[in-house]
Motif scaffolding. Structure first.
Motif, PDB file in Angstrom:
ATOM      1  N   ILE A 109      45.123  66.453  64.575  1.00 19.93           N
ATOM      2  CA  ILE A 109      43.859  65.363  64.081  1.00 19.93           C
ATOM      3  C   ILE A 109      44.382  63.809  64.425  1.00 19.93           C
ATOM      4  O   ILE A 109      45.453  63.340  64.008  1.00 19.93           O
ATOM      5  CB  ILE A 109      44.377  65.392  62.205  1.00 19.93           C
ATOM      6  CG1 ILE A 109      43.987  66.760  61.992  1.00 19.93           C
ATOM      7  CG2 ILE A 109      43.521  64.434  61.581  1.00 19.93           C
ATOM      8  CD1 ILE A 109      44.208  67.292  60.438  1.00 19.93           C
ATOM      9  N   PRO A 110      43.609  63.204  65.023  1.00 20.14           N
ATOM     10  CA  PRO A 110      43.780  62.161  65.659  1.00 20.14           C
ATOM     11  C   PRO A 110      43.807  60.977  64.689  1.00 20.14           C
ATOM     12  O   PRO A 110      42.919  61.343  63.625  1.00 20.14           O
ATOM     13  CB  PRO A 110      42.740  62.048  66.876  1.00 20.14           C
ATOM     14  CG  PRO A 110      41.690  63.007  66.516  1.00 20.14           C
ATOM     15  CD  PRO A 110      42.306  63.862  65.593  1.00 20.14           C
ATOM     16  N   PRO A 111      44.085  59.632  65.099  1.00 17.41           N
ATOM     17  CA  PRO A 111      43.912  58.695  64.381  1.00 17.41           C
ATOM     18  C   PRO A 111      42.220  58.302  63.701  1.00 17.41           C
ATOM     19  O   PRO A 111      41.515  58.685  65.037  1.00 17.41           O
ATOM     20  CB  PRO A 111      44.502  57.396  64.936  1.00 17.41           C
ATOM     21  CG  PRO A 111      45.167  58.110  65.923  1.00 17.41           C
ATOM     22  CD  PRO A 111      44.757  59.094  66.199  1.00 17.41           C
ATOM     23  N   CYS A 112      41.984  57.633  62.620  1.00 19.52           N
ATOM     24  CA  CYS A 112      40.540  57.438  62.603  1.00 19.52           C
ATOM     25  C   CYS A 112      40.306  56.263  63.383  1.00 19.52           C
ATOM     26  O   CYS A 112      40.859  55.498  64.080  1.00 19.52           O
ATOM     27  CB  CYS A 112      40.336  57.157  61.034  1.00 19.52           C
ATOM     28  SG  CYS A 112      40.997  55.637  60.495  1.00 19.52           S
ATOM     29  N   GLN A 117      41.493  51.095  66.320  1.00 16.41           N
ATOM     30  CA  GLN A 117      41.252  49.828  66.444  1.00 16.41           C
ATOM     31  C   GLN A 117      42.468  48.771  66.201  1.00 16.41           C
ATOM     32  O   GLN A 117      42.906  47.852  66.958  1.00 16.41           O
ATOM     33  CB  GLN A 117      39.954  49.043  65.801  1.00 16.41           C
ATOM     34  CG  GLN A 117      39.689  47.721  65.952  1.00 16.41           C
ATOM     35  CD  GLN A 117      39.382  47.436  67.137  1.00 16.41           C
ATOM     36  OE1 GLN A 117      38.350  48.182  67.898  1.00 16.41           O
ATOM     37  NE2 GLN A 117      39.725  46.362  68.113  1.00 16.41           N
ATOM     38  N   ALA A 118      43.008  49.283  65.122  1.00 17.91           N
ATOM     39  CA  ALA A 118      44.694  48.372  64.864  1.00 17.91           C
ATOM     40  C   ALA A 118      45.433  48.820  66.047  1.00 17.91           C
ATOM     41  O   ALA A 118      46.206  48.023  66.514  1.00 17.91           O
ATOM     42  CB  ALA A 118      44.822  48.964  63.387  1.00 17.91           C
ATOM     43  N   ILE A 119      45.668  50.215  66.341  1.00 17.84           N
ATOM     44  CA  ILE A 119      46.530  50.243  67.544  1.00 17.84           C
ATOM     45  C   ILE A 119      46.225  49.623  68.509  1.00 17.84           C
ATOM     46  O   ILE A 119      47.099  49.277  69.315  1.00 17.84           O
ATOM     47  CB  ILE A 119      46.479  51.825  67.734  1.00 17.84           C
ATOM     48  CG1 ILE A 119      47.237  52.580  66.332  1.00 17.84           C
ATOM     49  CG2 ILE A 119      47.419  52.150  68.914  1.00 17.84           C
ATOM     50  CD1 ILE A 119      46.706  54.166  66.387  1.00 17.84           C
ATOM     51  N   LYS A 143      48.752  64.739  72.780  1.00 16.76           N
ATOM     52  CA  LYS A 143      49.472  63.502  73.011  1.00 16.76           C
ATOM     53  C   LYS A 143      48.543  62.593  74.083  1.00 16.76           C
ATOM     54  O   LYS A 143      47.960  63.344  74.865  1.00 16.76           O
ATOM     55  CB  LYS A 143      50.503  63.841  73.907  1.00 16.76           C
ATOM     56  CG  LYS A 143      51.249  63.003  74.810  1.00 16.76           C
ATOM     57  CD  LYS A 143      52.405  62.993  75.746  1.00 16.76           C
ATOM     58  CE  LYS A 143      52.723  61.779  76.282  1.00 16.76           C
ATOM     59  NZ  LYS A 143      53.490  62.089  77.507  1.00 16.76           N
ATOM     60  N   SER A 144      48.359  61.329  74.010  1.00 21.27           N
ATOM     61  CA  SER A 144      47.731  60.475  74.563  1.00 21.27           C
ATOM     62  C   SER A 144      48.653  59.520  75.177  1.00 21.27           C
ATOM     63  O   SER A 144      49.767  58.798  74.238  1.00 21.27           O
ATOM     64  CB  SER A 144      46.730  59.687  73.755  1.00 21.27           C
ATOM     65  OG  SER A 144      45.808  58.816  74.598  1.00 21.27           O
ATOM     66  N   ASN A 145      48.509  59.242  76.373  1.00 20.37           N
ATOM     67  CA  ASN A 145      49.828  58.131  76.942  1.00 20.37           C
ATOM     68  C   ASN A 145      49.422  56.852  76.622  1.00 20.37           C
ATOM     69  O   ASN A 145      50.198  55.908  76.922  1.00 20.37           O
ATOM     70  CB  ASN A 145      49.848  58.157  78.617  1.00 20.37           C
ATOM     71  CG  ASN A 145      50.441  59.651  79.047  1.00 20.37           C
ATOM     72  OD1 ASN A 145      51.298  60.186  78.329  1.00 20.37           O
ATOM     73  ND2 ASN A 145      50.059  60.109  79.960  1.00 20.37           N
ATOM     74  N   SER A 146      48.265  56.710  76.077  1.00 15.66           N
ATOM     75  CA  SER A 146      47.551  55.220  75.833  1.00 15.66           C
ATOM     76  C   SER A 146      46.605  55.195  74.589  1.00 15.66           C
ATOM     77  O   SER A 146      45.783  56.288  74.813  1.00 15.66           O
ATOM     78  CB  SER A 146      47.315  54.454  76.877  1.00 15.66           C
ATOM     79  OG  SER A 146      46.577  53.197  76.811  1.00 15.66           O
ATOM     80  N   LEU A 147      46.473  54.145  73.778  1.00 19.13           N
ATOM     81  CA  LEU A 147      45.432  54.215  72.850  1.00 19.13           C
ATOM     82  C   LEU A 147      43.930  54.484  73.680  1.00 19.13           C
ATOM     83  O   LEU A 147      42.828  54.643  73.355  1.00 19.13           O
ATOM     84  CB  LEU A 147      45.265  52.960  72.042  1.00 19.13           C
ATOM     85  CG  LEU A 147      44.456  52.880  71.083  1.00 19.13           C
ATOM     86  CD1 LEU A 147      43.115  52.230  71.392  1.00 19.13           C
ATOM     87  CD2 LEU A 147      44.297  54.173  70.000  1.00 19.13           C
ATOM     88  N   ALA A 148      43.917  53.625  74.862  1.00 24.52           N
ATOM     89  CA  ALA A 148      42.806  53.758  75.756  1.00 24.52           C
ATOM     90  C   ALA A 148      42.214  54.893  75.745  1.00 24.52           C
ATOM     91  O   ALA A 148      40.818  55.103  76.247  1.00 24.52           O
ATOM     92  CB  ALA A 148      43.181  53.069  77.061  1.00 24.52           C
TER      93      ALA A 148
END
Length: 160
Positions: A109-112, A117-119, A143-148
């Motif tokens: 479950i990823p962030p909303c 946006q905050a990350i 896993k994501s290496n970046s919020l991008a």
């Protein structure tokens, strides 16, 4: 008209045993934080643990309110506390776990969107990617290496 393709890369681990030991320890702290969530309305509990570059670990859990917009997600609770307590520290890694008291959550479950946006704000501020691990109560871990990778078309100060 021009067609634009956007690609993103995520990694998926089958379970906690596949993660590096330091990530397992961080996820365990997120799981502990999830147990402290205050979610009497949604019954959806989320916990987050952040590893900062000063080796401090900050945790947060979601906090609901009868006036729904007044609540705060676990990710933002932890990020804003880290920013207030350690304003010059960088967030190296984030572990997120979410679970429902009404059913078992076994998919990542990823962030909303608001949390993404905050990350993004902190990733841009620190000019360093933040590793993000996310899971349900059990099962696979994303896993994501970046919020991008989770928010490829970011809204930031350059848009203002």
């Amino acid at each position: 008209m021009k067609k634009v393709n956007i690609e993103t890369t995520l990694y998926v681990y089958d379970n906690l045993k596949e993660l590096p030991k330091d990530v397992v320890l961080l996820m365990e702290q997120a799981i502990e934080a999830r147990e402290k969530a205050y979610a009497p309305y949604s019954q959806f509990h989320v916990g987050t643990a952040l590893l900062l570059d000063n080796n401090e670990v900050i945790t947060g859990s979601n906090q609901e309110n009868a006036s729904y917009p007044s609540g705060l997600c676990a990710e933002r609770t932890a990020i804003y506390y880290a920013g207030a307590k350690y304003p010059n520290a960088k967030i190296v890694r984030m572990a997120i776990t979410a679970g429902s008291k009404l059913k078992t959550t076994s998919e990542p479950i990823p962030p909303c969107g608001a949390c993404r946006q905050a990350i993004a704000e902190y990733e841009i501020k620190q000019n360093t990617p933040i590793e993000i691990y996310f899971m349900g109560e059990t099962g696979k871990i994303g896993k994501s290496n970046s919020l991008a990778n989770l928010l490829p078309l970011v809204f930031d100060k350059s848009s203002l």
